[in-house]
Design an enzyme around this catalytic site. Sequence first.
Site, PDB file in Angstrom:
ATOM      1  N   GLY A   1      17.524   5.705  26.858  1.00  0.00           N
ATOM      2  CA  GLY A   1      17.061   4.850  25.479  1.00  0.00           C
ATOM      3  C   GLY A   1      17.277   3.639  25.193  1.00  0.00           C
ATOM      4  O   GLY A   1      17.458   2.768  25.987  1.00  0.00           O
ATOM      5  N   LEU A   2      17.978   3.538  24.059  1.00  0.00           N
ATOM      6  CA  LEU A   2      18.257   2.193  23.440  1.00  0.00           C
ATOM      7  C   LEU A   2      17.143   0.995  23.684  1.00  0.00           C
ATOM      8  O   LEU A   2      17.264  -0.195  23.967  1.00  0.00           O
ATOM      9  CB  LEU A   2      19.540   1.813  24.115  1.00  0.00           C
ATOM     10  N   CYS A   3      16.045   1.413  23.394  1.00  0.00           N
ATOM     11  CA  CYS A   3      14.719   0.609  23.649  1.00  0.00           C
ATOM     12  C   CYS A   3      13.899   0.713  22.385  1.00  0.00           C
ATOM     13  O   CYS A   3      12.587   0.699  22.367  1.00  0.00           O
ATOM     14  CB  CYS A   3      14.106   0.943  24.934  1.00  0.00           C
ATOM     15  N   GLY A   4      14.648   0.761  21.138  1.00  0.00           N
ATOM     16  CA  GLY A   4      13.714   0.882  19.982  1.00  0.00           C
ATOM     17  C   GLY A   4      13.139   1.909  19.780  1.00  0.00           C
ATOM     18  O   GLY A   4      13.129   2.933  20.030  1.00  0.00           O
TER      19      GLY A   4
END
Length: 287
Positions: A86-89
């Site tokens: 994750g952590l990709c908007g």
Amino acid sequence: MASLKSIKKRIVSVKNTRQITKAMKMVSAAKLRRAQENVVAARPYAKKLGEVLQRLAKSQDGSESPLMQQRLSQKALLIVVTSDRGLCGGFNANICKAAERFIKEKKAEFAEISVTTIGRKGYEFLKSRQNIHKNYGNVLAHLSYPTAALLAQEVIEGYIAEEYDEVYLLFNAFKSVMSQDITLEKLLPIAPEASSTEEYAPEYIYEPSKGELLAELLPKHIEVQVFKALLESVASEHGARMTAMDSASKNATEMIGKLTLQYNRARQAAITTELMEIISGAESIKG
């Protein structure tokens, strides 16, 4: 008002978070460069292979090939490409929502729509909502053409075995660091595009025959399209993560400024209170 100790702890926490987001941005920037080079190198090959296949299919009756036969569409397979991390908007959320929209729109056309997910995030989002045919995890971290070819061969074998009548591929196409396009492509059956203008087509001598070349190029075409889509998705993921981490770092800097201002005000108020107490005590002693 929050105590000085709690405000200072928050400032330290946000600074640590900013260090992490900055590091992740730098890592994504380095990976993005390599992924973008791979995408740029794969696009011309995929395009030229499609042109050759289209020319062959027009000059040769493709109805004999099982990959070009138009069947009564009863079952469809949707391949959804997301990321493992994750952590990709909104990278994963947008593609999963697009998959749900596709299934909702096509529900009347097919008796059954199955979903194959490539990437852990797509599987976690869709497993409780849709009929998951298969999931491929840990594919994108070390992506290679043989891996994509194996995935494509499994899809081809399922199509020939009539497990599904149409196959669609949904992925994020890389446009720029700031922009990714949600792209839907129909993989199977393969249908040559009809050209609007009549182009001069020179006569070629084929060795081996056109039919043998077509039988060899059709599976190769599916493999290349799957590989290109995975490369596009990897580059898009790194671009989206780089953008998201840059925004997170900027937000952390703004938050540190606000917390520092709040800390200084609280410290000033505490000093003023202490001074007032000292002055009041001195006045009481005099009186």
